[in-house]
Each structure stands twice: as C-alpha cells, then as structure tokens.
Motif scaffolding. Structure first.
Motif, PDB file in Angstrom:
ATOM      1  N   ASP A 173      41.281  44.340  50.406  1.00  0.00           N
ATOM      2  CA  ASP A 173      42.514  43.673  50.010  1.00  0.00           C
ATOM      3  C   ASP A 173      42.399  42.191  50.357  1.00  0.00           C
ATOM      4  N   LEU A 174      42.893  41.363  49.447  1.00  0.00           N
ATOM      5  CA  LEU A 174      42.791  39.917  49.662  1.00  0.00           C
ATOM      6  C   LEU A 174      43.427  39.483  50.962  1.00  0.00           C
ATOM      7  N   VAL A 175      44.560  40.086  51.301  1.00  0.00           N
ATOM      8  CA  VAL A 175      45.285  39.674  52.509  1.00  0.00           C
ATOM      9  C   VAL A 175      44.460  40.010  53.747  1.00  0.00           C
ATOM     10  N   VAL A 176      43.833  41.189  53.747  1.00  0.00           N
ATOM     11  CA  VAL A 176      43.018  41.558  54.903  1.00  0.00           C
ATOM     12  C   VAL A 176      41.825  40.611  55.018  1.00  0.00           C
ATOM     13  N   ILE A 177      41.238  40.286  53.890  1.00  0.00           N
ATOM     14  CA  ILE A 177      40.126  39.327  53.925  1.00  0.00           C
ATOM     15  C   ILE A 177      40.598  38.019  54.540  1.00  0.00           C
ATOM     16  N   PHE A 178      41.757  37.569  54.096  1.00  0.00           N
ATOM     17  CA  PHE A 178      42.298  36.315  54.622  1.00  0.00           C
ATOM     18  C   PHE A 178      42.503  36.395  56.136  1.00  0.00           C
ATOM     19  N   VAL A 179      43.112  37.503  56.578  1.00  0.00           N
ATOM     20  CA  VAL A 179      43.371  37.660  58.010  1.00  0.00           C
ATOM     21  C   VAL A 179      42.058  37.705  58.789  1.00  0.00           C
ATOM     22  N   GLY A 180      41.100  38.447  58.274  1.00  0.00           N
ATOM     23  CA  GLY A 180      39.816  38.548  58.954  1.00  0.00           C
ATOM     24  C   GLY A 180      39.146  37.192  59.081  1.00  0.00           C
ATOM     25  N   VAL A 181      39.124  36.430  57.997  1.00  0.00           N
ATOM     26  CA  VAL A 181      38.492  35.117  58.021  1.00  0.00           C
ATOM     27  C   VAL A 181      39.192  34.219  59.031  1.00  0.00           C
ATOM     28  N   GLU A 182      40.517  34.284  59.059  1.00  0.00           N
ATOM     29  CA  GLU A 182      41.258  33.432  60.001  1.00  0.00           C
ATOM     30  C   GLU A 182      40.986  33.832  61.438  1.00  0.00           C
ATOM     31  N   LEU A 183      40.951  35.158  61.683  1.00  0.00           N
ATOM     32  CA  LEU A 183      40.683  35.624  63.042  1.00  0.00           C
ATOM     33  C   LEU A 183      39.322  35.096  63.507  1.00  0.00           C
ATOM     34  N   ALA A 184      38.334  35.210  62.646  1.00  0.00           N
ATOM     35  CA  ALA A 184      37.000  34.729  63.007  1.00  0.00           C
ATOM     36  C   ALA A 184      36.996  33.217  63.168  1.00  0.00           C
ATOM     37  N   SER A 185      37.686  32.514  62.259  1.00  0.00           N
ATOM     38  CA  SER A 185      37.623  31.048  62.288  1.00  0.00           C
ATOM     39  C   SER A 185      38.320  30.484  63.511  1.00  0.00           C
ATOM     40  N   ILE A 186      39.546  30.976  63.768  1.00  0.00           N
ATOM     41  CA  ILE A 186      40.312  30.413  64.882  1.00  0.00           C
ATOM     42  C   ILE A 186      39.567  30.682  66.191  1.00  0.00           C
ATOM     43  N   SER A 187      38.984  31.868  66.322  1.00  0.00           N
ATOM     44  CA  SER A 187      38.192  32.144  67.517  1.00  0.00           C
ATOM     45  C   SER A 187      37.022  31.165  67.615  1.00  0.00           C
ATOM     46  N   SER A 188      36.382  30.889  66.470  1.00  0.00           N
ATOM     47  CA  SER A 188      35.217  30.002  66.530  1.00  0.00           C
ATOM     48  C   SER A 188      35.593  28.571  66.875  1.00  0.00           C
ATOM     49  N   TYR A 189      36.784  28.112  66.431  1.00  0.00           N
ATOM     50  CA  TYR A 189      37.190  26.741  66.789  1.00  0.00           C
ATOM     51  C   TYR A 189      37.159  26.580  68.304  1.00  0.00           C
ATOM     52  N   ILE A 190      37.718  27.601  68.978  1.00  0.00           N
ATOM     53  CA  ILE A 190      37.790  27.494  70.446  1.00  0.00           C
ATOM     54  C   ILE A 190      36.390  27.622  71.045  1.00  0.00           C
ATOM     55  N   LEU A 191      35.601  28.531  70.471  1.00  0.00           N
ATOM     56  CA  LEU A 191      34.242  28.698  70.997  1.00  0.00           C
ATOM     57  C   LEU A 191      33.472  27.380  70.933  1.00  0.00           C
ATOM     58  N   VAL A 192      33.657  26.645  69.835  1.00  0.00           N
ATOM     59  CA  VAL A 192      32.940  25.376  69.697  1.00  0.00           C
ATOM     60  C   VAL A 192      33.325  24.410  70.813  1.00  0.00           C
ATOM     61  N   SER A 193      34.607  24.429  71.198  1.00  0.00           N
ATOM     62  CA  SER A 193      35.058  23.469  72.207  1.00  0.00           C
ATOM     63  C   SER A 193      34.609  23.854  73.613  1.00  0.00           C
ATOM     64  N   MET A 194      34.230  25.107  73.823  1.00  0.00           N
ATOM     65  CA  MET A 194      33.953  25.558  75.191  1.00  0.00           C
ATOM     66  C   MET A 194      32.530  25.227  75.609  1.00  0.00           C
ATOM     67  N   LYS A 195      32.294  23.951  75.831  1.00  0.00           N
ATOM     68  CA  LYS A 195      30.974  23.507  76.239  1.00  0.00           C
ATOM     69  C   LYS A 195      31.132  22.626  77.457  1.00  0.00           C
ATOM     70  N   ARG A 196      30.121  22.653  78.310  1.00  0.00           N
ATOM     71  CA  ARG A 196      30.238  21.880  79.540  1.00  0.00           C
ATOM     72  C   ARG A 196      29.791  20.447  79.348  1.00  0.00           C
ATOM     73  N   ASN A 197      30.555  19.535  79.945  1.00  0.00           N
ATOM     74  CA  ASN A 197      30.113  18.148  80.107  1.00  0.00           C
ATOM     75  C   ASN A 197      29.563  17.494  78.854  1.00  0.00           C
ATOM     76  N   ASP A 198      30.182  17.751  77.739  1.00  0.00           N
ATOM     77  CA  ASP A 198      29.675  17.080  76.542  1.00  0.00           C
ATOM     78  C   ASP A 198      30.836  16.758  75.619  1.00  0.00           C
ATOM     79  N   PRO A 199      31.177  15.468  75.532  1.00  0.00           N
ATOM     80  CA  PRO A 199      32.305  15.104  74.677  1.00  0.00           C
ATOM     81  C   PRO A 199      32.049  15.431  73.206  1.00  0.00           C
TER      82      PRO A 199
END
Lengths: 683, 498
Positions: free
Chosen positions: B130-156
């Motif tokens: 279903d398109l809506v589930v695809i959308f939700v899945g993509v968002e769940l993965a994306s929003i999690s990845s945004y935070i993962l990208v920021s979680m790095k030590r000592n590097d602006p």
C-alpha cells in the motif's frame, strides 16, 4: 580417455601452487620462497598437457569432430540459458597448453637464479607467477567465452602485480620504482580498454547465439541461423580485446613500459602468456571471423601496420629490454597479419565456394600459429639472455655494454641463435614461419576487391623483415662485440647454471622448432573446413610440399638477401665501426631519429588524452555538479567568507540553495517526460 | 523448514513477524543502555534481536510462506529476500558500531535503537502493498537516519551533514506526499494492485503523469539518482563511517525497492493498455540510469576523499540497478536483486575498511592509504577485492551480478531485443571508467610507499565484518546460484502482484 578427463587439472595444479606458495612459501622453503613447488606444479601441468595432447591426437574424436568438450552448468540464467564451465580440447588448446606450460616452467627455473637476491619477496613473486600461468592455461582449456574472459582478466591482474613488483623498492632506486608503479597501472588500464570491447563482443554473442559455449558459437548451423551483421560486429569487438591484450596499434604503448618489471616477467608476458592470448583469441574465433572478409582484412591491416610501426621504434633504442619489447610488438603484428591474410582467403573462398582457396588460406593459419610458437621460444630465449646480461652487468643500457662475448660464452651464443631465429636466417625456426607469412600475404593479394591492400602489407612486411634483422644484430653486436665498456669490465661473468640451462634448452627449440613443418606436425597447427564446419587440426601436407614452395619462390631469396644485408650493416656499424651510425641520423638531430626516440609521440598523446582530457572532464563535471547543480551561491560565499573548507561547506547547506536544486531537478524531469512524449508520440 | 513454526506463534501477524521482533528490540535498547551503561551488552542484545529476526525471516522464506496482514503488508518471496538483505546490513553495521571511535558514546542506546528502527522502516517498505505503508516505512527509515548522521563525535561536519540531509529529506517527502495525494485523487485507492487495475481502465492521463513524476523525483532522492544526488557525497562524508555504510547499502536499497514496487509494477501492468505510456517511461528511466551511472563514475575520478569517492561510486551503482527500470523484465529484476546483494558486501566492505582505518588514525584521503599493503596486508587485500569487485573484475561477485544485470538489457523475457543494447554498452564502458579511480586506491595501497611501515591492528569486530564481506564477495562470484535461485523466486513474486 585416460588423461583428457583430467584436463581441468592443467590450470588447477598451478592454482593450488599459487595458494600454497602464496600463503606458506617462505615457511617450507626458506631459500627459494616456495619456488620449487611452483616449478614442480607447472612441470606436472606441462607433462599432463603433453599426455592429453598425445591421447587426443590418437583418439577417434580428433578424426571425427576435431574436439573433446565437457561442460557443467555453472549457473542457470533466468533468461533461459545456462552459463557453463568445462574444458575444450582441440589442437589449438593442446598447442597452447604445451608451449605455455613448458616455457613457463623454464622461466621459473631461470627465476631461481635471477631472483635469488630478492629475499622474502620471492614468495610473492613465485605465487604471482603461478597464478599467471593458471590464467594462461585456464584460458587455453576453457570451453566457453565467459570462462575464457575470466582467465583473461586473471592474467591482466597478475600482470599488474608483477610489472609493479619492484615498485616498493627497485634495485635501481626510487625513480625506477615510480616508473614500475606507473607502468603497471598503464598496462592494467590500457589492456582494460580492450577488455571493454571484448566484453561487449561477448554480450553480442550471447544475444545472438543465446550461449557462449564454443560448441554452439562455432557450429556452422548456428552461425548460419544468426544475423550476419551481428557476427561481424561481435568479431570486430572481440578483435578489440585482442588488440588490447596483444598490444597492437593503437593500444600498443603499454608493453614497452611494462619492461619496468623483472626481466623474467617480461619473458613470461612476451613469450608464453598474456600477449599470446590475443593471438589465441583470433585463432580460436576463426569460424566467426571468417564470416566476413572485411573483418579479416582489418585484422591483417592492424597486424601489418603494427609490425612495421613497432619495428621502426626498435631501430635506435638504447635499452636492451625495450628493443626486445618493440620486436615483440612487431612479431605479434606478423602473427595477426598471417591470420588475417589466411582468414581473408578463407572468407572469400567460403563466399565463392572455392575449396582450393580455402585450403590455401588455411596455410595462413598454419603460419600464424607456427610463428606464435616459434616466437615463444626465441623471445623467451632473448629475454632470459638479456636478463642474464643485466644480471651480470647491472645495466640495461647497451651503450654501457659491449665486448661481453668473452665473459659470457653461453649467453652470447644462445642469444646469437635467438637473434638469427627472429631475424629469419635460413633454416632457423623463425625463417620458416616468417617466410610462410610473407608468402601468404603476397598470395592473398591475388583475391578479392581489397587484394591491393595485401600487396602494400607485403611490402611493409618485407621492409620489417629487413629492420628486424638490423635491430636484432645491432643489439647483439652492441652487447657482445665491439669495445668493452666500464660496466662490462666489472661484470660478474657468466650467470649461474640455473639460468644458463634454460637458455640452452630454449636455444635448441629456437633453432629447430621450425622443422616440425616437415614431420607432419603441420596438421596440428592447421585447420580444415568440412562441409562448412570449421575444425581445428588439418590435413598433413608433408614436408616436400613446403620445401618446394619455399625454394621455388624467388621472393624467398630476396628476403634472405635483405636479412644478410641487414646483418652485414649492423656488423659494420656496431662491431667494426666502419660505418658511423651518425651518418644516418644527423648525430641524433634528424626529425626521424627524434620521432623514434619519442616513440612517434605516442606516450605524450596518451598522457594528454587520458590525464589531461579524462581528468579535465572529471573536474569539469565535478565543477558543474557542485557549483551549478549544487547551488550557484557556493562560489560567491567562498569569495565573501574568504577560505576554509568548513565555511564553504556550511554555506552549501543553505536552504534556498537546496530548494533551487530540488525544483531544478523536478523541472528537468518534467521537460524530459514532455520531450519523450512529443518525440515518441505518446498520449 | 516448515513455516508453521512461526505461524503458530505469530498467528495473523506472521507476515510481520520479523518486524515485530525488531520493534521489540527498538523499544528495549535505550532502556537496556540506561540500566547497564554497557555498550557491549547493548551491542550483543541488538545483534541477538536482529539475528532472531533474521532466523524468523529465514524460516518463513525457506518455508515458502505467503501471507498478508490487513491487505497492507504482504510477505512473499520478494519481501522475504529484501528483509534478509536489510537484516544482513543491520548485523554488519551493528557489529562494528561499538568499536568505532567515530560514533558517539553518549547516546549509544539511542543509536542502536535508531539503527534498528531504520531497519524496521526498510522492512516495512519491503513488505508493503500500500502506498501509505510505503510512505510510512520510508519516513521511519529516513527520520531515524537523520539522527544517526548527527550522532558523531567531535566533528562539526556531522551536524552540518545531518542538517543538509534533513532539509533534502524533507523536500523529497513533500514531493512524495504531493504525488501520492494526487494519485489518490485520480484513482481513489492506495493499494498498489488496485491502483494498477484502476490505471488500466482509466488509461494514462496528465494528472497521473504529474503524480508519477513528482514521486519519481521524491524517491529519486532516496536512491541519489542524478539530478537528485548532490546530498549524498556531503552526507556520506560528514556522517560516521558505519552510518555512511548504512546509508549507502541500506537506505539506497530501500529507495530501489520503492521504485520496483511502485513504478515497475504499475508500468508493467500498464503494458496491456495501449494508451498507457510504458514505452515512454522506460526511456525516461533509461535516460536517468545512463546519466546517473555516467555522472557518478566521472565525478568519482576527481575525488581525493575516499568516502566521497565511494559515495559517487554508489551513485553509479544505483545507475546500474536502474537498468531494471528501463528494461522492465523479470530477468532484469533478478539481475537487479543480485546486484543489490553483491553491492551490500562490496560497498559495505569497502566502507567498513575505511571506518576501521579511521579508528586507528588513518585519514580519509586516498593519499593516506599509501603503503597500506605493508601495514595491514589483510585489509589491503580485502579492499583490493571489494574495489575490483565493484569495478566488475571476474571472478568476483560484482562481475557476475553485473554480467546478469547487463545481459538482461540485451536479453529480455521475450527473447533478444536490440532496444537496450546501448544501455548495456554504456554500462560496460562505465565499469571500465570506474576501474580508473578504484585502481588509484589499489595503487596507493600496493605500489606507493607510505610514510610509516608500522603494522596496524584494527578492532576485531571490524575484522569479522570485513571477513564476512570478503567471503561473500568470493562465494557469490563463483557460486551465483546461491542467490540467483531465490532472486528468481522473488522477481516472480513481485511480478505476480501485477
């Protein structure tokens, strides 16, 4: 079928040796880094090859169909066909297996002495050579194009590693090791260009035949069922692969540079493996190449031109290995010329149903294959001999040698035999094959609309024969005769036994291998066409037939006279000093001399193309990518904020910037779709 | 094995069983880290949950389970295989994260939780119908990845990369929502099969075209296809290397699955209707594929930072896989799936080596890799294998999968077609270009002299993960049947949605 069933062992044994030597070589054999195991492995392969070949020639399969093939499904393609692995034994693969394994074995034995000072790194050397031999033997016994391609690439990879062997620390210092590094990369990348073409050719074959097995692709019935133009296209693309691997014009520049590796590796690449793979490929693909005489004409033109072009560059080179490298290019050109001329006649004969012409054309195939084997022997001999000289004097520059004959008796005599053979001195191996080639090319000139091209190629080939004799004896006289130079005086004298014995063995073959023609073995080098079906291995024509052809032909005597004249000139110029070489080159100032030393400006051209153009395009695209697509504000912000990567990067994060990129991309997509609809008439 | 083992436990939820296990892990991780403060325990728990989820998935997959949940999720051979791919990625990345010096130590529980949450999102996409589930899945993965990208030590650079990623991600989401809502307005349903049916009766309209184009653009960002690729090198460079690897081999695959599920299914279904513009869309995808692979490879030549080089090479690899969208045959899809798997191991392995070397103080510049063969023979050799596999040198996995994929372009389901031969040739040519920049790294490692000859010892988890990738790159190369069989089933399952 006692031995043929075990054909798969021929490449497998060196492969196992590669693993054992590669991982444990220094453990069980401290002195030679596992060298003995590598030699033993290749020797077993060599013996097995001989047994397989003997069994094959006596089998009924040889008479009935001309090959023994066995294949297993490797993986099933979803498209409805299988890719197989297996072996394919016919006279051509027997020939390749035997000479490749035999010469590799001799080179490995020689390496024991030559590489003795390399210490722990011998393990790496012997392992890589074993893998190299695996590649060549695997290529020879493959039963389909994909498997052949895989071994083809394995060899490419090994050549990369071996040419770069001295890149960490070259015995001659840092410049030489940088040189080794860039030469290795060049060899890898230039031959890759050819590989792209070959790969594309394989896709065409797969597309046309729905199989890559030799048994299918070379079958007359399946060839007849396929679009003629596709076969022509595939043939040309496959020949592109051969051009890359065998360093033909215009992809010839990597081979002379590849001299940066150890001399034994040069011998391996030039004589037994690597460059011969391209010749093998053309010989192997005769059934499809001969579908169009134009393809064969192209092969002959490339070969003939390279033979001449490369020989010119050998005329004034001072580096003993480079002279030999150019001569390899030139001799490979001869092989392609022979195959092309023979194939041209076969193609025309098949079109017009002229069986006599087909039979005549198959002699061209004999000439090409015989020259391939002869060349393997004399070039291995010459390289190993030059290695012996370099080992003893510590230089590659021929101006620093001279008068070495008295110090290195075995080397000088064996190299003389090699030089006579490559120069085509009567009754040496090279004489028979070279003369057969010249005769074939002249013969091909009588047929078809493009016959005149072969007359031109023949003239070039005769001039090349003269040049070959000249530069080989220039090399020999400069090295072994004439006044002695400093480095020669301090030379270590003759090389150890492990190095001289392979030289002596090879010189026997370099002298005598041509005589196989007269003992009925020519049938092993030949092909025949029965009912439109190609078959490797032909009819015996007998020795008398060739002897009559050779010695009733007036041109044979002309060539012999030219060869003698060239040797006489070289002797006067470089031993006796009666003729000053400067008379011909204006003291090294004439444009021709400069062109030759600069290799007709080919390396520069390549550098311009690959480095300036390739890298320039990449930089250009990157600039557009990061400055125009990725936001035009970047440059401005850089100017304002001064410098600092971080600052500029942070500026790239500008929201407007990204928004414009997104909208831009969307617009591009819309325009593309509208254009497609308009263009294709949809909606 | 019989799938009833799982269906007895999960009942109606069996189609979601692998995800349910992972979701439990997502919830547990922060609590576990809060109570134990022990990164090894959290890592072990994460690996355990993912492994259990993988076992559940394997039992379902090998048992030939087929089932749906509420008509929103459907488990079949395709989704099972893709879930397996994401689980492999999660296991590889989860294994090395604790020992990477780049990843933040402060919020380790959250990091692991988000890693699993992103994986769950990808698994959603793999099973969605279903398109809506695809959308939700993509968002769940994306929003999690945004935070993962920021979680790095000592590097602006990480914060900057995360901000870029969020903005780009937000825009692509906006485009996608626009497309989905427009599509819903046209056909009135969100189920993929129902949309395909509706389109066959309604034919191709401009409204439908606009919906499709905005969705292609939106999801084009996820796979970083040209011209929606500019964020990828910046983000991959800025993020910690395990996260870059996760984005390159995980996130990108999710985007490709969306392409397969929405566009491939819809346009293949549309071929039965004469007014449906499948042929035009095939050309559109062919152009995107061609430009994506060419730009990716050419720009990669000019890179001096190895992470940026790998990022551009990932763009090019996505271009290769987009050939599937141009050819639109089952055979091509098999090749695409095969290449997605090999890409996990070769690109993932290459990123892991970069990450391992950063841990011991070797920089990201290609020149920092000089003389590596002397300092770390195994890592250098593994890197050589991964890069040559990426370039398509036989007999490594990358060669075999490219061979299947490219040959699909000249050999469709109905037999040989000459329509896409040019695309296959362009792809071969691109592979040759790519060798140029891969060879530069190999040359630095093997041929150039380094400043130091000291031996390097990298953390053991990295070595294990890299060794797994090495084995996979060799095994898939010489025994492709291992993946070709399941991939053929998966492709057949996806095509049966039509």
């Amino acid at each position: 079928m006692m031995f043929i069933e075990y054909t798969w062992l021929v490449p497998l044994i060196p492969a196992i040796c590669f693993l054992i030597v590669g991982f444990f070589g220094n453990m069980f054999d401290k002195r030679h880094g596992g060298g003995f195991l590598a030699i033993a492995g290749v020797a077993v392969s060599c013996v097995l090859s001989v047994l397989i070949s003997a069994e094959f020639f006596m089998s009924s399969a040889y008479v009935d169909v001309g090959y023994v093939a066995k294949s297993f499904t490797w993986f099933a393609f979803p498209g409805g066909f299988d890719i197989n692995i297996g072996y394919y034994v016919d006279t051509l693969s027997c020939l390749m297996m035997m000479f490749a394994s035999f010469i590799s074995m001799l080179i490995l034995i020689y390496s024991l002495g030559y590489m003795s000072e390399e210490g722990k790194r011998k393990q790496r050397y012997f392992a890589e050579v074993a893998l190299f031999v695996t590649g060549m033997l695997g290529l020879a016994v493959s039963n389909n194009f994909l498997m052949m391609f895989i071994f083809w690439e394995v060899m490419g990879l090994c050549s990369y590693l071996l040419i770069g062997f001295w890149s960490f620390s070259h015995p001659e210092g840092d410049d030489a090791s940088d040189n080794a590094a860039s030469a290795a990369k060049k060899a890898f990348l230039v031959t890759r260009l050819g590989d792209v073409s070959l790969m594309a050719g394989l896709f065409i074959l797969l597309f046309a035949f729905k199989s890559l097995d030799y048994t299918v692709v070379f079958d007359a019935a399946s060839i007849a069922a396929v679009d003629h133009n596709l076969i022509v296209l595939a043939s040309l693309l496959i020949f592109g692969g051969a051009i890359g691997k065998s360093a033909q014009f215009p992809l010839l520049d990597w081979l002379p540079d590849a001299m940066a590796g150890p001399t034994t590796v040069s011998a391996l690449i030039h004589a037994a493996t690597m460059v011969k793979a391209g010749v093998y490929l053309v010989a192997r693909c005769f059934p499809i190449f001969t579908e169009a005489s134009g393809v064969m004409l192209f092969v002959a033109v490339i070969g003939g031109f390279t033979a001449f072009f490369a020989a010119t560059m050998a005329m004034n080179n001072m580096n003993i290995k480079k002279v030999l490298a150019y001569s390899t290019l030139s001799q490979l050109g001869y092989m392609f010329l022979a195959l092309g001329a023979g194939g041209y006649m076969i193609a025309i004969g098949m079109e017009s149903g002229n069986t006599a012409l087909i039979a005549a054309g198959s002699v061209g195939y004999v000439a090409g294959c015989l020259h391939m084997v002869n060349h393997a022997f004399f070039k291995a001999l010459l390289f190993l001999g030059s290695g012996s000289v370099i080992h003893s004097t510590g230089t590659e520059d021929m101006r620093e040698m001279g008068g070495l004959e008295s110090k290195m008796k075995v080397t000088s005599i064996t190299m003389l035999i090699g030089s006579l053979s490559i120069a085509g001195f009567p009754f040496f191996a090279g004489f028979w094959s070279k003369d057969l080639i010249l005769e074939q090319v002249l013969h091909a000139g009588d047929y078809g609309a493009a016959g005149w091209v072969f007359i031109v190629l023949w003239l070039l080939a005769v001039v090349t024969a003269f040049m070959t004799a000249f530069y080989m004896f220039r090399m020999w006289y400069m090295t072994f005769r004439g006044p002695m130079h400093k480095k020669s005086e301090h030379s270590h004298g003759e090389s150890p036994r492990s190095m001289t014995i392979p030289l002596m063995v090879l010189s026997v073959f370099a002298f005598g291998f041509g005589f196989v023609l007269f003992f009925g073995f020519d049938s092993l080098l030949s092909i025949q066409i029965i009912g439109g079906q190609f078959r490797m291995g032909g009819m015996e024509s007998g020795g008398a037939h060739y002897l009559v052809e050779f010695f009733t032909n007036v041109w044979t005597y002309v060539t012999i006279a030219l060869v003698l004249l060239a040797i006489y000139l070289a002797k006067n110029m470089y031993e006796l000093g009666k003729i000053d070489p400067a008379r011909f080159n204006g003291d090294g100032e004439s444009w021709l001399y400069k062109a030759l030393t600069e290799r007709w400006w080919f390396p520069q051209l390549y550098d311009q193309l690959s480095w300036k153009l390739g890298y320039g395009v990449a930089r250009g695209v990157e600039f557009i990518d990061s400055n125009i697509i990725d936001g035009s504000v970047n440059g401005l912000s850089n100017a304002v904020a001064g410098s600092g990567e971080l600052v500029s990067k942070a500026q790239t994060g500008d929201v407007n910037n990204y928004a414009s990129a997104v909208i831009g991309g969307l617009i591009v997509l819309f325009v593309a779709v509208v254009a497609l609809f308009v263009f294709m008439g949809g909606l | 094995m019989d799938a009833s083992v799982i269906t007895n436990i999960f009942g109606d939820f069996s189609a979601m069983a692998p995800m349910i296990v992972m979701i439990l892990g997502v919830l547990l991780m922060p609590a576990l880290y809060f109570t134990t403060k022990n990164r090894v325990v959290v890592t072990a728990a994460m690996l355990a949950f993912t492994a259990v989820s993988a076992i559940v998935n394997l039992i379902l997959l090998l048992g030939g389970y087929n089932g749906d949940y509420l008509g929103l999720f459907e488990y079949d051979a395709f989704s099972g295989l893709m879930i397996l791919l994401f689980q492999i990625v999660a296991l590889l990345i989860g294994l090395v994260t604790a020992s990477s010096t780049e990843v933040t130590r402060l919020h380790y529980g959250a990091f692991m939780s988000l890693l699993m949450a992103a994986t769950v999102g990808m698994m959603f996409v793999a099973t969605a119908t279903d398109l809506v589930v695809i959308f939700v899945g993509v968002e769940l993965a994306s929003i999690s990845s945004y935070i993962l990208v920021s979680m790095k030590r000592n590097d602006p650079r990480a914060a900057e990369a995360a901000v870029k990623y969020v903005i780009i991600g937000g825009m692509s989401t906006a485009l996608t929502v626009y497309g989905i809502s427009m599509l819903y307005g046209v056909v009135g349903v969100t189920n993929l099969a129902a949309i395909a049916d509706a389109m066959q009766t309604q034919g191709f309209t401009w409204a439908f075209a606009i919906a499709m184009i905005t969705m292609i653009a939106g999801y084009g960002f996820k796979i970083a296809s040209v011209p929606f690729h500019m964020w990828a090198p910046d983000v991959y460079e800025g993020a910690s290397t395990p996260v870059s690897a996760f984005l390159a081999v995980g996130s990108k695959k999710m985007g490709l699955i969306v392409f397969f599920k929405i566009f491939l299914v819809m346009f293949v279904a549309g071929t039965t209707v004469s007014t449906f513009a499948t042929a035009e869309m095939q050309y559109l995808f062919a152009i995107i594929a061609a430009i994506t692979m060419t730009v990716g490879n050419i720009v990669a030549i000019a890179q001096t930072n190895i992470k940026r080089m790998l990022a551009y090479s990932s763009i090019a690899q996505a271009g290769y896989i987009l050939i599937v969208m141009a050819v639109m045959s089952e055979y091509a899809l098999v090749g695409g799936i095969f290449h997605m798997f090999t890409h996990v191991f070769m690109k993932g392995g290459a990123f892991l080596i970069v990450g391992a070397l950063i841990c011991v103080g070797i920089g990201e510049r290609i020149s920092d890799y000089r003389g590596l063969a002397k300092r770390a023979p195994f890592l250098a050799f593994a890197m050589l294998l991964f890069l040559f596999s990426l370039a398509g040198i036989p007999p490594l996995a990358g060669f075999t999968s490219k061979f299947v994929l490219f040959s699909a372009a000249i050999y469709g389901d109905g037999g040989a077609t000459s329509q896409w031969v040019w695309l296959a040739f362009l792809a071969i040519l691109n592979s040759a270009i790519s060798l140029y920049y891969y060879a530069r790294v190999v040359k630095a490692m093997y041929i150039e002299k380094g400043e130091s000859a000291e031996r390097i010892a990298v953390p053991l988890p990295f070595l294990i993960a890299i060794a797994i990738c090495v084995v996979a790159v060799i095994v898939l190369g010489v025994y492709p049947q291992a993946i070709l069989g399941p991939a053929a089933d998966a492709a057949a399952a996806l095509f049966s949605l039509v």
